[in-house]
Enzyme design. Structure first.
Site, PDB file in Angstrom:
ATOM      1  N   GLU A 119       0.848  -1.216   0.000  1.00 27.54           N
ATOM      2  CA  GLU A 119       0.000   0.000   0.000  1.00 27.54           C
ATOM      3  C   GLU A 119       0.876   1.255   0.000  1.00 27.54           C
ATOM      4  OE1 GLU A 119      -3.378   1.527   0.257  1.00 27.54           O
ATOM      5  OE2 GLU A 119      -3.614   1.684   2.435  1.00 27.54           O
ATOM      6  N   THR A 171      -5.229   9.892  -2.869  1.00 27.67           N
ATOM      7  CA  THR A 171      -4.891   9.895  -1.442  1.00 27.67           C
ATOM      8  C   THR A 171      -3.736  10.860  -1.165  1.00 27.67           C
ATOM      9  OG1 THR A 171      -5.665   7.643  -1.234  1.00 27.67           O
ATOM     10  CG2 THR A 171      -4.189   8.403   0.487  1.00 27.67           C
TER      11      THR A 171
END
Ligand code: HSE
Length: 339
Positions: free
Chosen positions: A158, A211
């Site tokens: 991630e 993000t």
């Protein structure tokens, strides 16, 4: 680039591949897994709290191949956005980190990734791929590591996507349920009980929020009073989960740190929030970095009403909105088929 070296580690150190082994009776040739969406932050738990929902989710297939090394042979559903290079792809990064740890980097494995959730959505899309990549390879190898032992590898996957080290999406995706991360650096991660009547209404408005961008607009400093209130709400929310106290969950679901800045990235955010609360939500906020939003609700019927009311606000603008209504998914990533 973040790697597992970025992990502060815990007193037990990296998992031991031999001790964690649960070898299958028959060696596997191919495994297909489902890796579900997650809601991170859960209003007052920035970077430290998340939960798993039933859908959407990605499917990943891994099979042995005679060509040495890990290769991604196919990606569908990504509109050509994701790299086929396994060293740059989130699912590949987590799988490579695991294979390196196991001393099996030369093993011939091919991977197919079927993206079934939108990119930049706040639904934990990159986390689902990161978890899926390591999980499917671990399963193909006969589960040398337990789920929990996969944590440092999936966080590394991630981190390759969003440049930050946090487990509030990968934790609940890997372990299922509601996950609290006491320390991201140490990956000290714990399960929180799921109240029986707790349902989530999640709505994805069809816009992209990266993000990285949503993290850049976060404040670098916060007032002491804000920190005190946010801690009180996080403590209250956790007590609410432990005691199945729905009123306490509702009183605690407030975000004083991210939402006041990030709401700007989501058109009609406060109208959507008002509609959710009027429809009976316990509380409402941004899912992860957005643009998806979520509400926690007491019961399925309320969750369906809330999801419809929120979707109607986005549709009126008009922005296409996709609602997902789900119990908190206790299972997390799982095998769909294997042979
Ligand atoms: N906790 C993360 C954030 C989740 O809000 O930036 C998104 O990856």
């Amino acid at each position: 680039m973040f790697t597992v070296d970025r992990w502060g580690g815990n007193p037990k150190g990296l998992p031991n591949p031999v001790k964690g082994a649960h070898m299958s009776a028959q060696p596997l040739k191919e495994v297909r897994i489902f890796s579900p969406a997650t809601v991170a932050n859960v209003a007052c738990g920035f970077d430290v709290l998340g939960f798993c929902i039933d859908a959407p989710g990605d499917e990943i297939v891994a099979r042995f191949s005679t060509t040495p090394g890990l290769r991604i042979t196919k990606i569908t559903g990504d509109d050509g956005r994701l790299p086929l290079d396994s060293k740059k792809n989130t699912a590949g990064v987590s799988a490579h980190a695991l294979l390196r740890h196991l001393g099996k980097s030369d093993l011939g494995i091919e991977m197919e990734i079927h993206k079934k959730m939108p990119f930049g959505s706040g639904l934990g899309s990159s986390a689902a791929s990161a978890v899926g990549g390591a999980f499917v390879v671990n399963r193909l190898l006969g589960d040398p590591l337990t789920r929990r032992q996969l944590l440092p590898f999936v966080v590394a996957g991630e981190a390759a996507a969003d440049g930050a080290w946090h487990a509030d999406n990968v934790g609940p995706c890997l372990l299922g349920g509601i996950t609290l991360i006491r320390s991201n650096a140490e990956l000290d991660v714990m399960d929180v009980p799921i109240p029986e009547r707790l349902w989530a209404a999640v709505v994805h408005p069809d816009i992209v929020v990266l993000t990285k961008v949503a993290r850049e607009i976060m404040p670098r400093q916060i007032q002491l009073e804000t920190s005190t209130q946010q801690s009180g709400n996080l403590g209250g929310l956790l007590c609410g989960f432990f005691k199945s106290d729905y009123a306490l969950i509702g009183r605690s679901l407030h975000d004083l740190i991210a939402e006041p800045h990030r709401h700007r990235l989501i058109p009609e955010f406060y109208r959507a929030k008002a509609a959710a609360m009027a429809a009976g939500a316990l509380g409402f906020s941004i899912s992860g970095a957005g643009p998806s939003v979520f509400a926690l609700c007491d019961g399925e019927e309320t969750a369906r009403k809330v999801a419809a009311a929120v979707a109607a606000v986005f549709s009126s603008v008009p922005i296409k909105a996709t609602p997902y209504v789900s119990r908190i998914n206790p299972k997390g990533v799982h095998v769909l088929s294997e042979s």
